[in-house]
Motif scaffolding. Structure first.
Motif, PDB file in Angstrom:
ATOM      1  N   VAL A  13       0.845  -1.194   0.000  1.00  0.00           N
ATOM      2  CA  VAL A  13       0.000   0.000   0.000  1.00  0.00           C
ATOM      3  C   VAL A  13       0.881   1.245   0.000  1.00  0.00           C
ATOM      4  CG1 VAL A  13      -1.812  -1.179   1.324  1.00  0.00           C
ATOM      5  CG2 VAL A  13      -0.087   0.172   2.531  1.00  0.00           C
ATOM      6  N   SER A  14       0.244   2.395  -0.182  1.00  0.00           N
ATOM      7  CA  SER A  14       0.837   3.672   0.203  1.00  0.00           C
ATOM      8  C   SER A  14      -0.025   4.258   1.306  1.00  0.00           C
ATOM      9  CB  SER A  14       0.912   4.647  -0.975  1.00  0.00           C
ATOM     10  OG  SER A  14       2.007   4.354  -1.815  1.00  0.00           O
ATOM     11  N   LEU A  15       0.566   5.105   2.107  1.00  0.00           N
ATOM     12  CA  LEU A  15      -0.193   5.788   3.154  1.00  0.00           C
ATOM     13  C   LEU A  15       0.287   7.219   3.260  1.00  0.00           C
ATOM     14  CD1 LEU A  15       1.684   6.051   6.017  1.00  0.00           C
ATOM     15  CD2 LEU A  15       1.458   3.581   5.847  1.00  0.00           C
ATOM     16  N   TRP A  16      -0.604   8.075   3.753  1.00  0.00           N
ATOM     17  CA  TRP A  16      -0.220   9.456   3.987  1.00  0.00           C
ATOM     18  C   TRP A  16       0.218   9.585   5.436  1.00  0.00           C
ATOM     19  CZ3 TRP A  16       1.461  13.319   1.344  1.00  0.00           C
ATOM     20  CH2 TRP A  16       1.587  14.569   1.957  1.00  0.00           C
ATOM     21  N   VAL A  23       4.079   7.619   1.654  1.00  0.00           N
ATOM     22  CA  VAL A  23       5.006   6.557   2.048  1.00  0.00           C
ATOM     23  C   VAL A  23       4.508   5.224   1.498  1.00  0.00           C
ATOM     24  CG1 VAL A  23       6.035   5.309   3.998  1.00  0.00           C
ATOM     25  CG2 VAL A  23       5.628   7.778   4.160  1.00  0.00           C
ATOM     26  N   GLY A  24       5.385   4.475   0.867  1.00  0.00           N
ATOM     27  CA  GLY A  24       5.056   3.112   0.458  1.00  0.00           C
ATOM     28  C   GLY A  24       5.274   2.160   1.614  1.00  0.00           C
ATOM     29  N   ALA A 165      -1.525   5.624  -6.677  1.00  0.00           N
ATOM     30  CA  ALA A 165      -0.792   5.890  -5.432  1.00  0.00           C
ATOM     31  C   ALA A 165      -0.786   4.675  -4.523  1.00  0.00           C
ATOM     32  CB  ALA A 165      -1.367   7.097  -4.701  1.00  0.00           C
ATOM     33  N   HIS A 166      -0.255   3.550  -5.035  1.00  0.00           N
ATOM     34  CA  HIS A 166       0.045   2.433  -4.144  1.00  0.00           C
ATOM     35  C   HIS A 166       1.566   2.341  -4.045  1.00  0.00           C
ATOM     36  CE1 HIS A 166       0.762   0.271  -7.942  1.00  0.00           C
ATOM     37  NE2 HIS A 166       1.490  -0.568  -7.231  1.00  0.00           N
ATOM     38  N   GLY A 167       2.076   1.525  -3.124  1.00  0.00           N
ATOM     39  CA  GLY A 167       3.518   1.528  -2.942  1.00  0.00           C
ATOM     40  C   GLY A 167       4.058   0.258  -2.324  1.00  0.00           C
ATOM     41  N   HIS A 168       5.360   0.303  -2.033  1.00  0.00           N
ATOM     42  CA  HIS A 168       6.079  -0.860  -1.541  1.00  0.00           C
ATOM     43  C   HIS A 168       7.227  -0.434  -0.627  1.00  0.00           C
ATOM     44  CE1 HIS A 168       4.142  -3.045  -4.906  1.00  0.00           C
ATOM     45  NE2 HIS A 168       4.461  -1.980  -5.619  1.00  0.00           N
TER      46      HIS A 168
END
Length: 281
Positions: A13-16, A23-24, A165-168
């Motif tokens: 995910v990404s998060l704020w 942030v991933g 806006a997803h992440g790792h």
């Protein structure tokens, strides 16, 4: 009786974050289920536990942007794309996309501990037969060497990776002359940390005076229209789509050119998967 399954699945995910911005994150998931044994001597078939929980997590917050709606300077509005998320600190961000690309949580900040409790409560609303309680644990992969977090979106992806806006959180291994290069790994992981990776083909030039120091990316994918705008200083622009294959090739090329040495890069995409590329100066 309690049944447990360690490393059942993982979430990307990404998060704020009110302190770090976009942030991933990649979290491993452990599960425990309480209940009564059936006549077969089992609480729940292991072959059913994993797909039951995994399918619900995959169809929920996995590959979304987690938004703490009670964080300072965060606003959520409806828009033509679906939802529009705007922030002001620690830097300005605007993200638009279909509703399913976001997980809205009425919290001041996202933590894996609170998120694990939230997900367990969601699963416990309609538990399998004989299951009375469900507990989850979310935790980062233990990485002793270099690691970095990043966000991105893949417009050509058929699944949820198309969400902008997803992440790792990923390992990074670099070899030169057959030897790992810890100093280079740390240097590049530090530079990449918390960056948003952009395909140059998706960049939209924005001449408005207030946005000249920001980068705007926009594309259409199967799930809908996506848009993101954030400071250029928080971005890394690739001449290709930001798949892990292209990330590995781009890093190998950049490092080989700067060091003048043949470079081999193993770039991870979250946990236990990724790509390897080699480049010559």
């Amino acid at each position: 009786m309690t049944l447990f399954v360690n490393r059942l699945t993982h979430l990307d995910v990404s998060l704020w974050c009110p302190q770090r911005g976009l942030v991933g994150a990649s979290w491993q998931v452990d599960a425990e289920l309480d209940g009564e044994l059936g006549k077969d001597g089992m609480l729940f078939d292991f072959g059913e536990v994993k797909p039951w929980i995994k399918s619900r997590l995959d169809s929920g917050l996995d590959h979304t942007l987690l938004v703490p709606t009670m964080a300072p300077d965060v606003s959520v509005q409806e828009c033509a794309e679906g939802l529009c998320i705007r922030t002001a600190s620690p830097y300005p961000l605007e993200v638009r996309g279909p509703r399913q690309a976001f997980t809205l949580l009425s919290w001041a900040a996202i933590t894996p501990e609170r998120l694990a409790m939230h997900l367990a409560n969601e699963l416990s609303r309609r538990p399998p037969p004989r299951v009375t309680d469900i507990r989850l644990a979310l935790y980062e992969e233990a990485i002793e060497d270099a690691a970095y977090t990043y966000g991105h979106g893949l417009k050509h992806h058929a699944g949820n990776c198309q969400r902008i806006a997803h992440g790792h959180r990923s390992r990074l291994h670099i070899w030169q002359a057959g030897e790992r290069q810890p100093a280079l790994e740390a240097e590049w992981a530090d530079w990449l940390a918390d960056r948003y990776l952009v395909d140059a083909a998706d960049i939209v030039e924005d001449d408005e005076p207030g946005f000249r120091d920001r980068l705007t990316s926009r594309y259409h994918a199967e799930q809908g229209h996506f848009f993101i705008r954030l400071p250029r200083s928080r971005c890394a622009v690739l001449p290709t789509p930001t798949t892990v294959e292209h990330i590995a090739a781009w890093l190998a090329g950049e490092i080989a050119e700067r060091t003048g040495k043949v470079t081999r890069v193993q770039a991870f995409e979250g946990i236990d998967k990724g790509a390897i590329a080699e480049a010559r100066p």
